[in-house]
Every structure is written in structure tokens, then in C-alpha cells.
Write a protein that holds these residues in place. Sequence first.
Motif, mmCIF file in Angstrom:
data_model
loop_
_atom_site.group_PDB
_atom_site.id
_atom_site.type_symbol
_atom_site.label_atom_id
_atom_site.label_comp_id
_atom_site.label_asym_id
_atom_site.label_seq_id
_atom_site.Cartn_x
_atom_site.Cartn_y
_atom_site.Cartn_z
ATOM 1 N N GLY A 131 69.806 1.769 -32.976
ATOM 2 C CA GLY A 131 70.971 1.447 -32.179
ATOM 3 C C GLY A 131 71.207 2.506 -31.121
ATOM 4 O O GLY A 131 70.850 3.675 -31.307
ATOM 5 N N ALA A 132 71.775 2.097 -30.002
ATOM 6 C CA ALA A 132 72.054 3.037 -28.919
ATOM 7 C C ALA A 132 73.309 3.849 -29.196
ATOM 8 O O ALA A 132 73.585 4.831 -28.506
ATOM 9 C CB ALA A 132 72.196 2.277 -27.599
ATOM 10 N N THR A 133 74.067 3.443 -30.205
ATOM 11 C CA THR A 133 75.279 4.176 -30.586
ATOM 12 C C THR A 133 75.180 4.575 -32.055
ATOM 13 O O THR A 133 74.526 3.905 -32.858
ATOM 14 C CB THR A 133 76.536 3.314 -30.398
ATOM 15 O OG1 THR A 133 76.498 2.213 -31.321
ATOM 16 C CG2 THR A 133 76.615 2.781 -28.970
ATOM 17 N N LYS A 134 75.864 5.646 -32.409
ATOM 18 C CA LYS A 134 75.823 6.102 -33.798
ATOM 19 C C LYS A 134 76.458 5.082 -34.729
ATOM 20 O O LYS A 134 76.005 4.898 -35.864
ATOM 21 C CB LYS A 134 76.484 7.472 -33.933
ATOM 22 C CG LYS A 134 77.965 7.519 -33.624
ATOM 23 C CD LYS A 134 78.560 8.897 -33.889
ATOM 24 C CE LYS A 134 78.018 9.939 -32.925
ATOM 25 N NZ LYS A 134 78.610 11.283 -33.160
ATOM 26 N N ALA A 135 77.502 4.395 -34.269
ATOM 27 C CA ALA A 135 78.183 3.420 -35.125
ATOM 28 C C ALA A 135 77.240 2.296 -35.522
ATOM 29 O O ALA A 135 77.166 1.904 -36.699
ATOM 30 C CB ALA A 135 79.413 2.855 -34.410
ATOM 31 N N HIS A 137 73.831 2.272 -35.372
ATOM 32 C CA HIS A 137 72.688 2.783 -36.135
ATOM 33 C C HIS A 137 73.086 3.068 -37.584
ATOM 34 O O HIS A 137 72.352 2.708 -38.516
ATOM 35 C CB HIS A 137 72.157 4.062 -35.487
ATOM 36 C CG HIS A 137 71.019 4.689 -36.239
ATOM 37 N ND1 HIS A 137 69.714 4.302 -36.068
ATOM 38 C CD2 HIS A 137 71.002 5.670 -37.185
ATOM 39 C CE1 HIS A 137 68.929 5.024 -36.874
ATOM 40 N NE2 HIS A 137 69.694 5.860 -37.552
ATOM 41 N N ASP A 148 73.405 10.950 -36.313
ATOM 42 C CA ASP A 148 73.492 12.369 -35.949
ATOM 43 C C ASP A 148 72.456 13.192 -36.706
ATOM 44 O O ASP A 148 71.840 14.113 -36.138
ATOM 45 C CB ASP A 148 74.894 12.905 -36.243
ATOM 46 C CG ASP A 148 75.932 12.381 -35.258
ATOM 47 O OD1 ASP A 148 75.537 11.947 -34.155
ATOM 48 O OD2 ASP A 148 77.132 12.401 -35.599
ATOM 49 N N ASN A 174 70.741 -6.020 -32.157
ATOM 50 C CA ASN A 174 70.496 -4.856 -31.294
ATOM 51 C C ASN A 174 69.585 -5.159 -30.118
ATOM 52 O O ASN A 174 69.180 -4.244 -29.389
ATOM 53 C CB ASN A 174 69.936 -3.684 -32.107
ATOM 54 C CG ASN A 174 68.505 -3.915 -32.588
ATOM 55 O OD1 ASN A 174 67.965 -5.012 -32.484
ATOM 56 N ND2 ASN A 174 67.880 -2.873 -33.117
ATOM 57 N N GLN A 177 70.418 -3.685 -26.887
ATOM 58 C CA GLN A 177 70.457 -2.228 -26.849
ATOM 59 C C GLN A 177 69.090 -1.580 -26.610
ATOM 60 O O GLN A 177 69.012 -0.357 -26.416
ATOM 61 C CB GLN A 177 71.026 -1.688 -28.168
ATOM 62 C CG GLN A 177 72.442 -2.156 -28.478
ATOM 63 C CD GLN A 177 72.950 -1.588 -29.788
ATOM 64 O OE1 GLN A 177 72.809 -0.389 -30.064
ATOM 65 N NE2 GLN A 177 73.519 -2.429 -30.629
ATOM 66 N N LYS A 180 68.591 0.818 -23.667
ATOM 67 C CA LYS A 180 69.306 2.089 -23.870
ATOM 68 C C LYS A 180 68.585 2.969 -24.891
ATOM 69 O O LYS A 180 68.566 4.202 -24.761
ATOM 70 C CB LYS A 180 70.736 1.815 -24.333
ATOM 71 C CG LYS A 180 71.622 1.173 -23.275
ATOM 72 C CD LYS A 180 71.894 2.129 -22.131
ATOM 73 C CE LYS A 180 72.882 1.543 -21.138
ATOM 74 N NZ LYS A 180 73.090 2.453 -19.973
#
Length: 369
Positions: A131-135, A137, A148, A174, A177, A180
Motif C-alpha cells: 500500500g502507498a499509505t501505512k494505514a 499496508h 513503518d 490497491n 496505488q 505511488k
Amino acid sequence: MNPHSHAEKEKAPHGHGKGNTLRLVAWETTRNCNLSCVHCRAAATNGPYQGELDTDQGFKLLGEIAEVAKPIIILTGGEPLLRDDIFDLAKHGDSLGLRMVMAPNGTLITPQVAEKMAASGIRRISASIDGATKAFHDKFRGVEGAFDAAIRGIEYVKSAGIEFQINTTITKSNLDQIPKILELAERLGAVAHHIFLLVPTGRGKYIVDQAIDAKEYEDTLNWFYDQREKTPLQLKATCAPHYYRILRQRAKAEGKTISFQTHGLDAVTRGCLAGTGFCFISHTGVVQPCGYTDVKCGDVTQTTFGEVWNHSPVFLKLRDFKQLEGKCGACEYRAVCGGCRARAFEASGNYMAEEPLCAFQPEKASPSL
């Protein structure tokens, strides 16, 4: 000229019982894992799992592989870093002339672990970013903080001088995404970005509704082809054999000749390598065409790896592209694509059946196929 025979004659690096050089072996060193990924083929979780190959059996296995060829050995899992002897195994494989790489999830890598990787001969790791965001992924990987932790692990590996690639499993959730994630891989300094098309095995069966359809598959692989000249990263589509058909279609339309000089490794490999240039060895020693194709080809606790690789009836059948069925068997690109054998097996119970997620209509196949 018959396009079917032309494609096979010109483009079959692993063709028909000869040239089936062992290039890659994925060894599931343990099924134990600290994450709970929604797509995991093994439905891996915190063990313990009984019957895993011990250190001596691992050394023996690596020696038997080295007698067959000098492939890349992917130490995978589960989470390989949960195995206490993982660096001993890596060092032994390296001493045998095998190219040792590792597929950790990244969350357990510390500066000390990264240094041990380097000292044991690990040449590359793959880190999964879905995922392009931590949430996103973290949700996909089933553990908060996984994103992280993976990014930190990548930075430690870089500091230790080990190259890394980013792996991404593509689903409907995803798909938008992916550009990104590719940008993120570039910023991080990855040497490659490998995309994986979801194969609904293990926990992946419970998100089968998230698998992209044939048109989205085709569109994604065409987009991936377009990125070849836009990114410094090596790009590879895994569990997506149609890419090698699309690459040739696009190159022909552009008036380009496919060669190692123009297209690198894509020119000298084929889509599905299961049983032809690649195999999977489970945590208990069972040999399979790939990790997603749950078909037993042999057991290294009962016989040698070389015996399995050279004589397994399943492998011999997979190497004879004439035995492919349905439109895969009739396709002029069967020798460079081959269809995903795992996806065929999951859909039909027959690993030689036609790939169910293909929009291409072969010239020789009737519309009813």
C-alpha cells in the motif's frame, strides 16, 4: 509462417524437455510468522509448526541443489528471520556457490540483523509493500506498525550494503496505488519492483473477490510495460505470465526486436517458470511446482532433490508445453507465457488447464474455448 511454431522456436528458453535449467528455488525455511497477511498462500501465523527441516537437513538440501545447478535460493517463509539458524544456512549456501537471497517481511530487521545478513552472504532481500499509505499496508499485512517497521528494515539493509527489491501483491483494493508504490520504491533506492497477481490460495481464498478481473489484469500489465523506459528500476511481473505475451505484442507493434540488449532478462525468460526453471520446497521438505500450486512432486526427506527435479512426472509434464489444455494449449504465445499453472489448478483442479484470467484469444483457438 505458423505463428505458433515461430513463437516456440524463437522464444522458448525453457522449452520441451531441454534447457530446463534450475534458475530459482524458493525454500520455505519456516512457516512461522509474526504477521497475518490477508493474502498469505500458507495462512502462516505464529507456530510452532511440526516437522520443519532441521539444520543438518537444510545443509543436505542445499548441497543437493548445488549438485543440480547453481540457482538463486530464496530463503522465505513464513518469516525466515524467526529461524535461529537462518544465517548458518545462508552462509552454507553461499559457500556452495549458490546466490542466497531472502524474503523477510522487513519488520524484524535491526542494524545487527542487517549486518548478519551481509556477513552470511545474503545478496538481496525483497520487502513487501502493498500500500502507498501505512494505514492500507498495515491492514493488508494484519499488524499495526508493519509499514513503518518495513521501511526501517529497508534503511538498515541499505546501510549494510545489501540491495533490495520491493514486492507488491495486486488486488482490486490497491490497484490504484501501484503507481505511488513504484514511486516509493524509487525514492527508497530499490533495485527492482516486482508485482504479484493474487493467486487465491491459503488466506487468499477469503479475499478472492478482491482479485482483479481479466481486463484489469491486461490493463495493469500494459501499464507496467509502459514504465520500462520511465524508471531506473528493474520491473518484473510474477504470477502474471501474460506480461511476456504483452511485451512481445507491444514490441512488435513498435517495430522493436526482442533481445537481451533491448529488453534484458525479460527477453530470455518465460512467464510461468513452475517446474521448468523454478520450484518451491515447503518447510517440511515437500517439493512443489511453486508455492501456490499445492501439487506434491516429491519429498527431499525421502529422496534427493536431484531425483525430484530431474524425474518428477509433474515437472516433466509441465515442461512439455504441448500438454497444456484449452486455449493455453492452442495459444501462439504458450512457450513464452504458459498461463499461471497455480491459477489454473485453483480454478479447475488441473494444473495443465487453461489460465482462467486471460482476455487474449489465440489465433488457433475457436471462440468457444
